[in-house]
Design a protein around this motif. Structure first.
Motif, PDB file in Angstrom:
ATOM      1  N   ASP A  69       8.759 -27.963  -5.901  1.00  0.00           N
ATOM      2  CA  ASP A  69       9.846 -28.648  -6.613  1.00  0.00           C
ATOM      3  C   ASP A  69      11.209 -28.121  -6.165  1.00  0.00           C
ATOM      4  N   ILE A  70      11.318 -26.813  -5.996  1.00  0.00           N
ATOM      5  CA  ILE A  70      12.582 -26.210  -5.572  1.00  0.00           C
ATOM      6  C   ILE A  70      12.964 -26.684  -4.179  1.00  0.00           C
ATOM      7  N   MET A  71      12.004 -26.730  -3.264  1.00  0.00           N
ATOM      8  CA  MET A  71      12.294 -27.176  -1.901  1.00  0.00           C
ATOM      9  C   MET A  71      12.693 -28.650  -1.871  1.00  0.00           C
ATOM     10  N   GLN A  72      12.122 -29.464  -2.758  1.00  0.00           N
ATOM     11  CA  GLN A  72      12.497 -30.873  -2.822  1.00  0.00           C
ATOM     12  C   GLN A  72      13.949 -31.029  -3.259  1.00  0.00           C
ATOM     13  N   ASP A  73      14.401 -30.164  -4.166  1.00  0.00           N
ATOM     14  CA  ASP A  73      15.765 -30.261  -4.694  1.00  0.00           C
ATOM     15  C   ASP A  73      16.793 -29.529  -3.844  1.00  0.00           C
ATOM     16  N   MET A  74      16.409 -28.370  -3.304  1.00  0.00           N
ATOM     17  CA  MET A  74      17.373 -27.509  -2.610  1.00  0.00           C
ATOM     18  C   MET A  74      17.089 -27.393  -1.118  1.00  0.00           C
ATOM     19  N   GLY A  75      16.083 -28.108  -0.641  1.00  0.00           N
ATOM     20  CA  GLY A  75      15.626 -27.941   0.739  1.00  0.00           C
ATOM     21  C   GLY A  75      16.599 -28.401   1.804  1.00  0.00           C
ATOM     22  N   GLY A  76      17.709 -29.023   1.426  1.00  0.00           N
ATOM     23  CA  GLY A  76      18.704 -29.429   2.414  1.00  0.00           C
ATOM     24  C   GLY A  76      19.802 -28.410   2.602  1.00  0.00           C
ATOM     25  N   HIS A  77      19.653 -27.254   1.967  1.00  0.00           N
ATOM     26  CA  HIS A  77      20.728 -26.257   1.987  1.00  0.00           C
ATOM     27  C   HIS A  77      20.156 -24.872   2.277  1.00  0.00           C
ATOM     28  N   HIS A  78      20.985 -24.019   2.849  1.00  0.00           N
ATOM     29  CA  HIS A  78      20.664 -22.596   2.959  1.00  0.00           C
ATOM     30  C   HIS A  78      20.554 -22.029   1.541  1.00  0.00           C
ATOM     31  N   ILE A  79      19.446 -21.383   1.224  1.00  0.00           N
ATOM     32  CA  ILE A  79      19.202 -20.864  -0.119  1.00  0.00           C
ATOM     33  C   ILE A  79      19.349 -19.341  -0.132  1.00  0.00           C
ATOM     34  N   VAL A  80      20.146 -18.829  -1.076  1.00  0.00           N
ATOM     35  CA  VAL A  80      20.181 -17.399  -1.353  1.00  0.00           C
ATOM     36  C   VAL A  80      19.377 -17.178  -2.633  1.00  0.00           C
ATOM     37  N   ALA A  81      18.214 -16.555  -2.520  1.00  0.00           N
ATOM     38  CA  ALA A  81      17.360 -16.292  -3.676  1.00  0.00           C
ATOM     39  C   ALA A  81      17.762 -14.960  -4.295  1.00  0.00           C
ATOM     40  N   LEU A  82      18.183 -15.000  -5.554  1.00  0.00           N
ATOM     41  CA  LEU A  82      18.658 -13.814  -6.261  1.00  0.00           C
ATOM     42  C   LEU A  82      17.607 -13.374  -7.265  1.00  0.00           C
ATOM     43  N   CYS A  83      16.973 -12.245  -7.010  1.00  0.00           N
ATOM     44  CA  CYS A  83      15.918 -11.735  -7.876  1.00  0.00           C
ATOM     45  C   CYS A  83      16.519 -10.911  -9.005  1.00  0.00           C
ATOM     46  N   VAL A  84      16.107 -11.232 -10.248  1.00  0.00           N
ATOM     47  CA  VAL A  84      16.519 -10.446 -11.405  1.00  0.00           C
ATOM     48  C   VAL A  84      15.472  -9.349 -11.618  1.00  0.00           C
ATOM     49  N   LEU A  85      15.855  -8.115 -11.322  1.00  0.00           N
ATOM     50  CA  LEU A  85      14.969  -6.962 -11.458  1.00  0.00           C
ATOM     51  C   LEU A  85      14.988  -6.437 -12.890  1.00  0.00           C
ATOM     52  N   LYS A  86      13.944  -5.713 -13.332  1.00  0.00           N
ATOM     53  CA  LYS A  86      12.789  -5.399 -12.543  1.00  0.00           C
ATOM     54  C   LYS A  86      11.670  -6.406 -12.763  1.00  0.00           C
ATOM     55  N   GLY A  87      11.681  -7.054 -13.923  1.00  0.00           N
ATOM     56  CA  GLY A  87      10.545  -7.883 -14.310  1.00  0.00           C
ATOM     57  C   GLY A  87      10.282  -9.067 -13.404  1.00  0.00           C
ATOM     58  N   GLY A  88      11.311  -9.518 -12.666  1.00  0.00           N
ATOM     59  CA  GLY A  88      11.135 -10.699 -11.843  1.00  0.00           C
ATOM     60  C   GLY A  88      10.587 -10.451 -10.458  1.00  0.00           C
ATOM     61  N   TYR A  89      10.355  -9.180 -10.089  1.00  0.00           N
ATOM     62  CA  TYR A  89      10.056  -8.901  -8.679  1.00  0.00           C
ATOM     63  C   TYR A  89       8.737  -9.509  -8.216  1.00  0.00           C
ATOM     64  N   LYS A  90       7.710  -9.522  -9.062  1.00  0.00           N
ATOM     65  CA  LYS A  90       6.411 -10.049  -8.653  1.00  0.00           C
ATOM     66  C   LYS A  90       6.464 -11.566  -8.512  1.00  0.00           C
ATOM     67  N   PHE A  91       7.028 -12.238  -9.490  1.00  0.00           N
ATOM     68  CA  PHE A  91       7.205 -13.687  -9.434  1.00  0.00           C
ATOM     69  C   PHE A  91       8.071 -14.056  -8.240  1.00  0.00           C
ATOM     70  N   PHE A  92       9.128 -13.295  -8.016  1.00  0.00           N
ATOM     71  CA  PHE A  92      10.037 -13.513  -6.892  1.00  0.00           C
ATOM     72  C   PHE A  92       9.289 -13.457  -5.560  1.00  0.00           C
TER      73      PHE A  92
END
Length: 235
Positions: A69-92
Motif C-alpha cells: 500500500d505504501i509503495m502504491q501511494d509513495m512509490g513515485g518519490h524518493h522515500i526517507v523512512a524515519l524509524c521511531v525508536l525503540k519500539g518501532g525497530y522490528k516493525f521498521f
C-alpha cells in the motif's frame, strides 16, 4: 466492515487525518487471543503474559500488505523512512525488507534512505503528558523530502502529534505515518495514521519490540502483559 474468516478479527476502514481511507484489522475487545502453550515463548516470560493476541506470522503478512500500500501511494518519490525508536525497530526492519523486495521485483522502484528518532512518553504502564524527543537536531536533513514515519503503536496520539509538529518546522515535502498498532482508548485525541496494521483493545501489549521498561523486546508475538509481569518488571 467485514469479518476475517471464522476468527473475531474484523476488517475495517477509517478516515485518516489527511482524509484518505485506511484499511486495518480490528481486534475486538472480546477477543481472547491464543493460549501461550500453542507458541514458542521464552520461558522467562511464561508467567508474565496472559495470552498471545497477534501471532508473529499474522504480523508479517499484514506488514507485507502495508508495504504494498505504501509503495502504491509513495512509490513515485524518493522515500526517507524515519524509524521511531525503540519500539518501532522490528516493525521498521521487516517493513523495509518488504519494500526493498517490491523495489527489486516490481515494475518501478524508488530510492529509499533511513533515519532514526527516539521518543519517550511512558513510565511503567502509564503514558505521561510529557513527550521527550531524542535526535531531533538532525531533522533538518528532512527539508523538502518525502518522509514515512514508522511507529510501533499509537495510543493517545499525543506523541505522534508532537513529532509531526516538530517535523513540520523543517518543511518536508510530504509526511505519511504508518503504525503497526492503534489502540482503542478513551484517552485518544482522535489522531489516526495514514496506514494502520491492527486496531487493538485498551490493554498493555508487549512483544515484537514493544516493551515494558525495556523487557519483552525479545518476544516474537504480540501478547497481553499480566499483572504479575507489570509488578515483576516495575521500576
Amino acid at each position: 466492515m467485514r469479518r476475517h474468516g471464522t476468527s473475531n478479527i474484523i476488517i475495517s476502514k477509517t478516515r485518516t487525518n489527511c482524509g484518505r481511507m485506511a484499511s486495518f484489522l480490528q481486534i475486538p475487545d472480546a477477543e481472547k487471543g491464543h493460549d501461550l502453550n500453542l507458541f514458542c515463548v521464552p520461558k522467562h516470560y511464561e508467567d508474565d503474559l496472559e495470552r498471545v493476541i497477534i501471532p508473529h506470522g499474522i504480523i508479517m503478512d499484514r506488514t507485507e500488505r502495508l508495504a504494498r500500500d505504501i509503495m502504491q501511494d509513495m512509490g513515485g518519490h524518493h522515500i526517507v523512512a524515519l524509524c521511531v525508536l525503540k519500539g518501532g525497530y522490528k516493525f521498521f526492519a521487516d517493513l523495509l525488507d518488504y519494500i526493498k523486495a517490491l523495489n527489486q521485483n516490481g515494475d518501478k522502484s524508488v530510492p529509499l534512505t533511513v533515519d532514526f528518532i527516539r521518543l519517550k512518553s511512558y513510565c511503567n504502564d502509564q503514558s505521561t503528558n510529557c513527550v521527550k524527543v531524542f535526535g531531533g537536531d538532525e531533522l533538518s536533513t528532512l527539508t523538502g523530502k518525502n518522509v514515512l514515519i514508522v511507529e510501533d503503536i499509537v495510543e493517545t496520539g499525543r506523541t505522534m502529534q508532537t513529532l509531526l509538529s516538530l517535523l513540520n518546522g523543517y518543511n518536508p515535502k510530504m509526511v505519511k505515518v504508518v503504525s503497526l498498532l492503534v489502540k482503542r482508548t478513551p484517552k485518544s485525541l482522535g489522531y489516526r495514521p495514514d496506514y494502520i496494521g491492527f486496531e487493538v483493545p485498551d490493554k498493555f501489549l508487549v512483544g515484537y519490540a514493544l516493551d515494558y521498561n525495556e523487557y519483552f523486546r525479545d518476544l516474537s508475538h504480540i501478547c497481553v502483559l499480566n499483572e504479575h509481569g507489570k509488578e515483576k518488571y516495575k521500576v
